[in-house]
Every structure is written in C-alpha cells, then in structure tokens.
Design a protein around this motif. Structure first.
Motif, PDB file in Angstrom:
ATOM      1  N   TYR A  75      61.468  22.904  57.869  1.00 36.39           N
ATOM      2  CA  TYR A  75      60.915  23.895  58.790  1.00 36.39           C
ATOM      3  C   TYR A  75      59.389  23.919  58.714  1.00 36.39           C
ATOM      4  CZ  TYR A  75      65.682  25.560  59.435  1.00 36.39           C
ATOM      5  OH  TYR A  75      67.020  25.620  59.747  1.00 36.39           O
ATOM      6  N   GLU A 100      59.424  28.902  61.344  1.00 33.16           N
ATOM      7  CA  GLU A 100      60.155  29.651  60.339  1.00 33.16           C
ATOM      8  C   GLU A 100      61.631  29.268  60.383  1.00 33.16           C
ATOM      9  OE1 GLU A 100      58.793  31.635  58.148  1.00 33.16           O
ATOM     10  OE2 GLU A 100      56.765  31.476  58.998  1.00 33.16           O
ATOM     11  N   LYS A 101      62.327  29.502  59.288  1.00 36.70           N
ATOM     12  CA  LYS A 101      63.749  29.180  59.243  1.00 36.70           C
ATOM     13  C   LYS A 101      64.547  30.026  60.215  1.00 36.70           C
ATOM     14  CE  LYS A 101      67.321  27.955  55.916  1.00 36.70           C
ATOM     15  NZ  LYS A 101      67.694  27.862  54.475  1.00 36.70           N
ATOM     16  N   SER A 102      63.996  31.154  60.618  1.00 37.69           N
ATOM     17  CA  SER A 102      64.667  32.044  61.562  1.00 37.69           C
ATOM     18  C   SER A 102      64.515  31.601  63.016  1.00 37.69           C
ATOM     19  CB  SER A 102      64.103  33.466  61.417  1.00 37.69           C
ATOM     20  OG  SER A 102      62.697  33.471  61.647  1.00 37.69           O
ATOM     21  N   THR A 142      64.974  29.924  66.607  1.00 34.06           N
ATOM     22  CA  THR A 142      66.178  29.606  67.377  1.00 34.06           C
ATOM     23  C   THR A 142      66.286  28.100  67.566  1.00 34.06           C
ATOM     24  OG1 THR A 142      65.034  29.703  69.516  1.00 34.06           O
ATOM     25  CG2 THR A 142      65.931  31.780  68.634  1.00 34.06           C
ATOM     26  N   ARG A 150      72.353  22.765  61.247  1.00 31.63           N
ATOM     27  CA  ARG A 150      72.771  23.722  62.273  1.00 31.63           C
ATOM     28  C   ARG A 150      73.868  23.185  63.182  1.00 31.63           C
ATOM     29  NH1 ARG A 150      67.789  27.279  64.548  1.00 31.63           N
ATOM     30  NH2 ARG A 150      66.744  27.717  62.558  1.00 31.63           N
TER      31      ARG A 150
END
Length: 258
Positions: A197, A203-205, A207, A256
């Motif tokens: 990332y 960020e890892k958050s 989408t 993912r």
C-alpha cells in the motif's frame, strides 16, 4: 543531421532573394532577402530552443546542470548516506562504484571516484546545499531515482539502518519530494504487510477503485520511459521501481481477490 537542418533553414533568405530577383529584379531580391531573413530568425530560434531542451535531460527549468556537476553532487550525497551509520562500508562503496561504472563507463567512473575518495575521507558535506543546487536543475523523476539509488546503497551491506533512513528522508525533503513519495520508495526496500500500500501511496483502507487508480498513477510516475534520456544505470533503476509497483499491485489483487 542537425547541422544540415540548420543550414537548410539559413538558406531561406538566399532562396527568397533569388525568387524575388526573378520576379521583380533587384527590388524584389531585396524584399525576398528581408522576408527570408525574418523566416530564418523565427525558424532558427524555434529549432535552437527544441535542441536545447532535448540536450538538457537534467533541466526542469531555465537552469541546468552539466553531467560532470551532476555526478559529483550525486557522489557527495552517496558519501553522506555511506557515513550516516558512523562507518564506511566497503560493500556500499563497491555498490556506488559499480553503479557509476555501469552508468558512465570504467574510465570516466574512475576519474570521478578520485574526487569521490577525497570527498568521503576529508570533507564535511551539506546535503541541504547540494539539494538546493540540484532541485531546480533536475526533473522530478531524476530526483525520485536519486532517492531510490541512495536506498540501494544503504541496503548494499545487508541492512538499512535507522540513521541511513533518517538521512535519506532529509535528502528527499531537501529534493522537494513528498512524504508519500519517500515512503513509497522506502517500502520497496522494507517488506511487510503495509509495504504494497505504501508503494502505491495509499492507505490500506482504500477502496478497490482507489487501488486501481493508484496503480495507474504510480505506473505512469515510475514508467521507465521517463528516464530514457538517462544512462543505462538510471534506466535500470526506473525499471526496478516500475517492477516494484507492479508487484505491489499484484499483492493487493491477490489479497483482495480483485
């Protein structure tokens, strides 16, 4: 080829004079010469500007740096990183030498290293002053490659120390690179759960859509074509960064299931 093109441009005024003479005699010749001279001036100025830009791979503005000055300033930054942990590692020295031999050839690299040996052993160097000189004279992609190269030096002895990271961080800041750009390159040398990332500067958050967009942006930023005007060692460094971006994206894809 370039000389021939310029010579052809300078012939316009004489061609104009001949054509003018054929139609209106001596008065026509004078008028044709003057019009041709104007065209000469316009075309030659544009050609000179284009040629100057193509010959200044380091320049990002009206200021420029000669290859020799660039090499010595780069070597000075190398010496700062090599001495950052309080010792001069032979493996780090060898890494720098190999890089310069690959980039400039053995004879030129050896000549430059004679100066380098004096720099690293005897002189105190200001990273801030060097970067203040280089920043307006180099393109952003070149400065990104400098930071990547400095991390390569730090890793050459098997590990990157905290003091080396801190020093490279300072240099990146002096080169007016963003914190995200620094962390992206740093993550290429430190593998952990967050590295992929960080390499993509997200960020890892983020989408899935943001991940894909970040990948496209980073692939464009680090594409090797951006350093095609540089020597082989720099192009190789660009390819390494580009590969790391691809690997980071593939890692996130697998994680993912994208």
């Amino acid at each position: 080829m370039e000389y021939s093109s310029t010579k052809e441009i300078l012939m316009i005024k004489y061609i104009g004079a001949v054509i003018g003479f054929a139609y209106r005699g001596i008065i026509g010749a004078i008028a044709g010469y003057l019009i041709g001279s104007l065209l000469d001036s316009l075309f030659f100025k544009n050609n000179k500007t284009t040629t100057s830009r193509s010959r200044s791979p380091f320049s990002s503005s009206e200021q420029s740096v000669t290859p020799g000055d660039f090499e010595l300033n780069l070597l000075s930054l190398c010496s700062i990183v090599i001495k950052a942990d309080g010792q001069v590692s032979q493996r780090e020295m060898d890494y720098v030498r190999q890089y310069f031999v690959q980039a400039y050839g053995k004879e030129r690299a050896n000549a430059t290293f004679r100066t380098f040996n004096e720099v690293i052993k005897k002189r105190e160097i200001s990273a801030q002053r060097i970067c203040a000189y280089l920043t307006p004279r180099t393109r952003r992609e070149v400065r990104l490659q400098i930071v990547h190269f400095l991390f390569g030096i730090a890793q050459a002895d098997g590990s990157v120390s905290v003091s080396e990271v801190d020093q490279i961080s300072l240099i990146a800041g002096y080169l007016q690179l963003s914190r995200g750009e620094f962390e992206s390159i740093k993550a290429m040398f430190f593998k952990n759960a967050e590295s992929a990332y960080k390499i993509l500067e997200i960020e890892k958050s983020a989408t899935d859509a943001e991940v894909k967009k970040a990948y496209r942006n980073m692939a464009k930023k680090y594409h090797p074509d951006k350093l095609q005007h540089m020597d082989e060692a720099y192009r190789q460094g660009a390819e390494e960064k580009f590969t790391k971006v691809q690997e980071a994206y593939e890692t996130i894809q697998k994680e993912r299931g994208i």
